[in-house]
Design a protein around this motif. Structure first.
Motif, PDB file in Angstrom:
ATOM      1  N   ALA A  42       0.837  -1.196   0.000  1.00  0.00           N
ATOM      2  CA  ALA A  42       0.000   0.000   0.000  1.00  0.00           C
ATOM      3  C   ALA A  42       0.871   1.244   0.000  1.00  0.00           C
ATOM      4  O   ALA A  42       1.917   1.295   0.621  1.00  0.00           O
ATOM      5  CB  ALA A  42      -0.893   0.004   1.233  1.00  0.00           C
ATOM      6  N   VAL A  43       0.417   2.261  -0.715  1.00  0.00           N
ATOM      7  CA  VAL A  43       1.122   3.528  -0.736  1.00  0.00           C
ATOM      8  C   VAL A  43       0.343   4.480   0.150  1.00  0.00           C
ATOM      9  O   VAL A  43      -0.793   4.812  -0.138  1.00  0.00           O
ATOM     10  CB  VAL A  43       1.208   4.097  -2.176  1.00  0.00           C
ATOM     11  N   ALA A 356      -4.718  -2.863  -1.158  1.00  0.00           N
ATOM     12  CA  ALA A 356      -4.787  -3.105   0.281  1.00  0.00           C
ATOM     13  C   ALA A 356      -6.232  -3.077   0.739  1.00  0.00           C
ATOM     14  O   ALA A 356      -7.124  -2.630   0.021  1.00  0.00           O
ATOM     15  CB  ALA A 356      -3.981  -2.043   1.031  1.00  0.00           C
ATOM     16  N   VAL A 357      -6.455  -3.546   1.968  1.00  0.00           N
ATOM     17  CA  VAL A 357      -7.738  -3.394   2.633  1.00  0.00           C
ATOM     18  C   VAL A 357      -7.600  -2.237   3.616  1.00  0.00           C
ATOM     19  O   VAL A 357      -6.703  -2.241   4.476  1.00  0.00           O
ATOM     20  CB  VAL A 357      -8.151  -4.675   3.381  1.00  0.00           C
ATOM     21  N   LEU A 358      -8.461  -1.241   3.477  1.00  0.00           N
ATOM     22  CA  LEU A 358      -8.420  -0.069   4.335  1.00  0.00           C
ATOM     23  C   LEU A 358      -9.382  -0.264   5.494  1.00  0.00           C
ATOM     24  O   LEU A 358     -10.514  -0.721   5.307  1.00  0.00           O
ATOM     25  CB  LEU A 358      -8.789   1.183   3.545  1.00  0.00           C
ATOM     26  N   PHE A 369      -4.295  -3.123   5.706  1.00  0.00           N
ATOM     27  CA  PHE A 369      -3.841  -4.517   5.675  1.00  0.00           C
ATOM     28  C   PHE A 369      -3.356  -4.821   4.275  1.00  0.00           C
ATOM     29  O   PHE A 369      -4.061  -4.575   3.292  1.00  0.00           O
ATOM     30  CB  PHE A 369      -4.980  -5.462   6.051  1.00  0.00           C
ATOM     31  N   ASP A 370      -2.144  -5.372   4.161  1.00  0.00           N
ATOM     32  CA  ASP A 370      -1.617  -5.762   2.862  1.00  0.00           C
ATOM     33  C   ASP A 370      -0.587  -6.854   3.069  1.00  0.00           C
ATOM     34  O   ASP A 370      -0.509  -7.460   4.141  1.00  0.00           O
ATOM     35  CB  ASP A 370      -1.025  -4.551   2.114  1.00  0.00           C
ATOM     36  N   SER A 371       0.204  -7.138   2.053  1.00  0.00           N
ATOM     37  CA  SER A 371       1.297  -8.087   2.200  1.00  0.00           C
ATOM     38  C   SER A 371       2.517  -7.556   1.491  1.00  0.00           C
ATOM     39  O   SER A 371       2.423  -6.737   0.573  1.00  0.00           O
ATOM     40  CB  SER A 371       0.928  -9.468   1.632  1.00  0.00           C
ATOM     41  N   ASP A 372       3.679  -8.000   1.938  1.00  0.00           N
ATOM     42  CA  ASP A 372       4.911  -7.628   1.268  1.00  0.00           C
ATOM     43  C   ASP A 372       5.031  -8.453  -0.007  1.00  0.00           C
ATOM     44  O   ASP A 372       4.932  -9.678   0.039  1.00  0.00           O
ATOM     45  CB  ASP A 372       6.107  -7.888   2.189  1.00  0.00           C
ATOM     46  N   PRO A 373       5.237  -7.806  -1.158  1.00  0.00           N
ATOM     47  CA  PRO A 373       5.312  -8.559  -2.410  1.00  0.00           C
ATOM     48  C   PRO A 373       6.561  -9.415  -2.538  1.00  0.00           C
ATOM     49  O   PRO A 373       6.611 -10.304  -3.383  1.00  0.00           O
ATOM     50  CB  PRO A 373       5.285  -7.460  -3.478  1.00  0.00           C
ATOM     51  N   ARG A 374       7.546  -9.169  -1.690  1.00  0.00           N
ATOM     52  CA  ARG A 374       8.798  -9.926  -1.788  1.00  0.00           C
ATOM     53  C   ARG A 374       8.670 -11.217  -0.984  1.00  0.00           C
ATOM     54  O   ARG A 374       9.230 -11.370   0.090  1.00  0.00           O
ATOM     55  CB  ARG A 374       9.953  -9.083  -1.249  1.00  0.00           C
TER      56      ARG A 374
END
Length: 530
Positions: A42-43, A356-358, A369-374
């Protein structure tokens, strides 16, 4: 919140080259296939993720939405360069909006409408790529070079073929008038000065501008550009055999949706079309006047203008969130493809986006809520504490950093105090390792409220869990269904039987373009959600 599922369909795409006279030109590839990817980072304006504002040279033009153009400026981008920009941006747009909607028939239908309008505009279908995006967001837009997009969320709101044609024609007006690169040129002149004027397109600066992302093209046109696109679009509709007055009807429905969002306190959330294409009484009246009718007459066409064919095409279309985005159902977010879920307490709201989920709480409490893309390999050796300290927030002083276990999954949490323009903030970071990835909660609240809301933040994070395969299989998307109105049916009675969120009747009426005081009639076919 996009998942990891790939989109394998090619949707309503035309190919070829166009004339080199200022109209769209350049080769067209097939509509991009979505890439298999983890949830995007998320930005955030208030962020610990190391994000920064775009450098001035890469920022979108400063002109505010709705302002008048302040004089003519040269367009520094050639038609050939427009095609290159569109081709470079296309994959990013498709990924940002959840991929191409996986229904070849629906994509071909939209491309057929677009081709008819393209022929009427004198540019030809081979100058455009038409794509239906798998997003519940109500939006339509175009990239330089003839890339035109509509979301399935917008298609659910339209009530007949002519209304959709009006949207597509309007976007084609922006393309043909070259509004996107006009804005790009304005930004180049304003931000880069005369040094850029002699640059070639493949220079580092110009190339960087071509890579700035969807924000540049989706940030809104000036009022003059919107008026010009309206005028051009209405002309294309008329030449293609569509009643231009349908534009007034759809603008009215947009206004109803905007009013409903304001009533619900969402400020237009999930309705991006209003951010990029401002609807107002002046614009409705101007569009209807050019169409040769009046505002009231525009609403009389709701049941005509290719309605039967249109409803047949969208019957069964996914409504709201799809499997690749996960679902917000009441106080729960669940993602069947990633097999994860979490809950929020009463008084908290959830908004799902591709990134993301806000999470919105009372007062100024909020979260992401999000996830790290790596995730391949998992950063920090899979250790959540090291991940927070060294990867997620390496430049911050994380207080109380500790390991936790969340429903059998290893995690870590800590607090960071920040200062922003709105004052001191306390941010709680939570990282959970599950299914080979780091899932993240970032909660924030004003410093003086943090103690009161932190227990709720902890409760949300601790509700995170892995779904069983059987649970994931039971989660199905909602779908748009077209049903006949029987004797005795009303908007309220059909809405009550639907899966629409409250207020059900208001949502049903907006979905079907019903004006105040207008009611459905036996024999009519209407849209509902089941």
């Amino acid at each position: 919140m996009s998942g990891a599922g790939a989109v394998e369909s090619v949707n309503g795409t035309t190919g070829g080259t166009g004339p080199g006279d200022g109209r769209p030109s350049g080769p067209r590839g097939a509509a991009a296939r979505g890439r298999r990817r983890p949830l995007a980072v998320a930005v955030l304006a208030l962020s610990l993720l190391g994000g920064t504002a775009l450098p001035a040279a890469l920022a979108p033009p400063a002109q505010a939405l709705g302002e008048e153009d302040d004089g003519w400026l040269p367009n520094l981008i050639s038609p050939e360069q427009e095609a290159q920009i569109g081709a470079q941006q296309h994959d990013q747009i498709v990924a940002q909006y959840g991929g191409v909607y996986d229904d070849r028939g629906l994509g071909a239908y939209v491309a057929e409408i677009g081709s008819r309008l393209a022929a009427a505009s004198g540019t030809g279908a081979d100058s455009y790529t038409f794509t239906v995006l798998d997003s519940p967001i109500i939006n339509a837009f175009a990239l330089p070079g003839g890339y035109v997009y509509v979301t399935r969320g917008l298609m659910a709101l339209a009530n007949n073929e002519a209304e959709l044609a009006g949207v597509i024609a309007h976007e084609m007006g922006h393309v043909i008038a070259r509004h996107g690169t006009e804005r790009m040129s304005r930004g180049m002149i304003a931000e880069l000065g005369t040094a850029i004027l002699g640059s070639v397109f493949d220079s580092p600066i110009a190339g960087g501008l071509a890579q700035t992302g969807a924000g540049l093209w989706l940030s809104g046109y000036s009022r003059d550009q919107e008026r010009e696109a309206d005028s051009l679009g209405l002309d294309y509709m008329r030449r293609a055999g569509y009643p231009p007055i349908a534009v007034g009807a759809f603008l009215g429905t947009m206004g109803q949706m905007e009013d409903l969002q304001k009533k619900l306190g969402k400020g237009g959330g999930g309705f991006a079309l209003m951010a990029t294409h401002p609807q107002n009484a002046e614009r409705v009246e101007a569009a209807v006047a050019q169409a040769g009718g009046n505002t009231d007459a525009a609403w009389q066409g709701r049941l005509g203008f290719g309605r039967t064919a249109y409803l047949n095409r969208i019957d069964g279309m996914i409504y709201g969130d799809g499997p690749k985005q996960g679902y917000v159902r009441g106080n729960r977010f669940e993602h069947p493809e990633l097999r994860i879920a979490f809950d929020v307490p009463d008084g908290y709201g959830l908004t799902n986006t591709p990134e993301a989920v806000l999470i919105k709480g009372p007062g100024n409490a909020q979260g992401v809520f999000d996830s790290d893309p790596r995730s391949n390999p998992t950063p920090a050796g899979g250790d959540p504490l090291i991940y927070i300290r060294d990867v997620w927030a390496p430049q911050q002083q994380v207080k109380g950093l500790e390991r936790v276990e969340v429903n059998g999954q290893p995690g870590a949490t800590g607090l960071v105090d920040l200062r922003s323009r709105s004052g001191a903030q306390t941010v709680r970071l939570v990282a959970i390792r599950a299914n080979g990835a780091f899932y993240r909660f970032q909660f924030s609240a004003p410093y003086n409220q943090a103690g009161a809301v932190d227990p709720a933040f902890e409760r949300i994070a601790r509700s995170f869990r892995i779904l069983s395969a059987a649970e994931a299989r039971r989660i199905e998307p909602l779908r748009l269904r077209v049903v006949p109105v029987q004797a005795g049916d009303t908007s309220a009675s059909l809405a009550a039987q639907s899966a629409l969120d409250a207020p059900k009747t208001d949502r049903f009426r907006v979905l079907n373009g019903l004006r105040a005081g207008e009611e459905i009639a036996p024999g009519e076919r209407v849209k509902t959600v089941l």
